[in-house]
Design an enzyme around this catalytic site. Structure first.
Site, PDB file in Angstrom:
ATOM      1  N   PHE A 155      49.998  56.759  65.223  1.00 37.70           N
ATOM      2  CA  PHE A 155      50.125  57.599  66.414  1.00 37.70           C
ATOM      3  C   PHE A 155      50.607  58.969  65.980  1.00 37.70           C
ATOM      4  O   PHE A 155      51.710  59.108  65.445  1.00 37.70           O
ATOM      5  CB  PHE A 155      51.089  57.014  67.447  1.00 37.70           C
ATOM      6  N   ASP A 240      54.561  62.316  58.716  1.00 39.97           N
ATOM      7  CA  ASP A 240      54.832  62.622  60.120  1.00 39.97           C
ATOM      8  C   ASP A 240      56.168  61.979  60.480  1.00 39.97           C
ATOM      9  O   ASP A 240      56.256  60.774  60.711  1.00 39.97           O
ATOM     10  CB  ASP A 240      53.702  62.095  61.007  1.00 39.97           C
ATOM     11  N   LYS A 269      60.031  66.324  68.550  1.00 38.36           N
ATOM     12  CA  LYS A 269      60.909  65.525  69.406  1.00 38.36           C
ATOM     13  C   LYS A 269      62.371  66.003  69.364  1.00 38.36           C
ATOM     14  O   LYS A 269      62.684  66.980  70.012  1.00 38.36           O
ATOM     15  CB  LYS A 269      60.758  64.048  69.075  1.00 38.36           C
TER      16      LYS A 269
HETATM   17  C1  LIG Z   1      55.508  61.662  69.619  1.00 38.22           C
HETATM   18  C2  LIG Z   1      54.805  61.754  68.321  1.00 38.22           C
HETATM   19  C3  LIG Z   1      53.831  62.728  68.094  1.00 38.22           C
HETATM   20  C4  LIG Z   1      53.349  63.662  69.170  1.00 38.22           C
HETATM   21  O1  LIG Z   1      54.355  64.485  69.675  1.00 38.22           O
HETATM   22  P1  LIG Z   1      54.117  65.242  71.069  1.00 38.22           P
HETATM   23  O2  LIG Z   1      55.297  66.166  71.169  1.00 38.22           O
HETATM   24  O3  LIG Z   1      54.109  64.206  72.146  1.00 38.22           O
HETATM   25  O4  LIG Z   1      52.825  65.961  70.968  1.00 38.22           O
HETATM   26  C5  LIG Z   1      53.258  62.787  66.841  1.00 38.22           C
HETATM   27  N1  LIG Z   1      53.617  61.940  65.863  1.00 38.22           N
HETATM   28  C6  LIG Z   1      54.545  60.997  66.055  1.00 38.22           C
HETATM   29  C7  LIG Z   1      54.913  60.093  64.922  1.00 38.22           C
HETATM   30  C8  LIG Z   1      55.160  60.841  67.289  1.00 38.22           C
HETATM   31  O5  LIG Z   1      56.046  59.869  67.485  1.00 38.22           O
END
Ligand SMILES: *Cc1c(COP(=O)(O)O)cnc(C)c1O
Length: 416
Positions: A155, A240, A269
């Site tokens: 994700f 990520d 985040k």
């Molecule tokens: C939440 C998340 C995203 C996307 O972040 P947004 O601010 O919602 O666009 C990307 N990668 C990971 C691992 C996430 O948990």
């Protein structure tokens, strides 16, 4: 001068009860979420209150965007002060908050350079663009051929390119055509990853722990092996850490726990302190340095309000106390969760858990609905999993209330 509040903007509708609020949401909102029937109106630390005055423990913390809890006093103080000074300039000019934020985030993460953006998906998009440009300009990959290897169950956000390499039908179906140039391999299988690398592979993009997939922790040594393989093959490693980073797993970066230094990291985040969207790509100066003026940007990226909050977030994390809290509280929470009947699996890292509910008792959603009725807010993922990622400022007593409530819900579902 008397401030006039236009009717309907923040007037009586913002003060009505749960039923009216939900009716309004259903009347005017795009239905891209199916929220629990709770309408929140205030919060402090790990606690939130709804429009009818009911109190809850927040066991989701905005998917880790609220690692420091609701309205952390240091962060709101900095935000208030910056609101009274300067909020936005666009990158056409320098502002006096962004350079310090970039310095602070580089120092915190042990990296050389910082590219500020807003949302997590934007940071991932930015990292992909940087990796591709690096491939063409530095590695000499023939134009238009760059490929990026990603993991199954990933994700990385919701934009068109990012969902192009998802394997989740609900993220993809109906949204094609997709961006080419991605190869997906099973998560946790370093040999499969090595076999997928070609002469055109410029980067491997990976979550050190897969949050959305249900807090999936790869086998020990996996990330280090991916680092070894990518380094040997001259491929960038992009971690990520949008959800796993900034304290959640007990470290500033989860990769560091695995003894791994990536070439690029995406962060988001919690970087915005639960106040505003703030993301970044951080990493090697020579890699981020492939971007030339005019090739990439954002109207809001690097704005002084976000940068001021981001610097304050770096300040909180520099103390190490939030990472320590995640380790200590996480150990306690994990011990208690693993003792609960009604769960078929408990996976976790730091203060972050995916709990699979025995299908005989009900779905993850059933459990979350009942938890909310009893004052604990959590979110299910992929049907059976209840995800717990409470704010790192939660107390041990509050955690015990959370687990006791969870235990009560599971026991009542078992009784039928
Ligand atoms: C939440 C998340 C995203 C996307 O972040 P947004 O601010 O919602 O666009 C990307 N990668 C990971 C691992 C996430 O948990």
């Amino acid at each position: 001068m008397t401030a006039v509040v236009p009717a309907g903007s923040t007037g009586p509708t913002a003060r009505t009860g749960t039923g009216e609020q939900i009716a309004l949401a259903e009347r005017y909102g795009a239905a891209n979420y199916a929220p629990l029937p709770v309408v929140l109106s205030s919060g402090e630390g790990a606690r939130v209150t709804d429009v009818d005055g009911n109190h809850y423990l927040d066991a989701l913390a905005g998917y880790s965007a609220l690692n420091f809890g609701h309205r952390h006093p240091v962060l709101t103080e900095v935000a208030h002060r910056q609101l009274d000074a300067l909020t936005l300039t666009a990158r056409a000019f320098h502002n006096d908050r962004l350079p310090a934020f970039q310095r602070d985030l580089a120092a915190l993460t042990g990296t050389e350079a910082v590219l500020p953006m807003n949302t997590g998906a934007e940071a991932v998009e930015s990292a992909i663009k940087v990796a591709r440009a690096w491939g063409y300009r530095v590695r000499g990959v023939p134009d238009g051929r760059a490929r990026v290897v990603v993991a199954g169950g990933n994700f990385h956000g919701r934009t068109t390119t990012v969902v192009s390499f998802s394997d989740d039908p609900s993220a993809r179906d109906g949204f094609g055509p997709f961006t080419p140039g991605f190869d997906r391999v099973p998560y946790g299988d370093a040999a499969a990853l090595a076999a997928a690398l070609t002469a055109d592979t410029v980067a491997v993009l990976i979550e050190p722990v897969q949050g959305e997939a249900g807090v999936v922790v790869p086998p020990a040594g996996y990330l280090a092996e991916v680092r070894r393989i990518t380094a040997e093959r001259g491929v960038l490693l992009v971690c990520d850490e949008i959800q796993s980073g900034l304290g959640r797993t007990g470290a500033t970066l989860r990769s560091d726990t695995e003894g791994v230094r990536a070439d690029l990291y995406t962060l988001g985040k919690a970087l915005g302190g639960g106040i505003l969207p703030l993301s970044a790509v951080v990493g090697r100066a020579d890699v981020l340095g492939v971007l030339r003026p005019g090739e990439h940007g954002s109207a809001f990226g690097g704005n002084p309000l976000a940068a001021a909050v981001g610097s304050a977030v770096c300040g909180l994390l520099a103390t190490g106390e939030y990472q320590a809290a995640a380790r200590q509280l996480g150990e306690h929470l994990g011990e208690r969760l693993r003792a609960l009947p009604g769960l078929t699996a408990v996976r976790g890292a730091g203060l972050w858990f995916g709990c699979d509910v025995d299908p005989a008792l009900g779905t993850g959603r059933d459990v979350c609905v009942e938890l909310a009725r009893r004052g604990v807010l959590a979110k299910e993922t992929h049907g059976a999993t209840v995800r717990l990622s409470p704010p790192l400022v939660i107390t041990r007593d509050e955690l015990d209330v959370l687990v006791d409530t969870f235990a009560g819900v599971l026991a009542d579902l078992a009784r039928g």
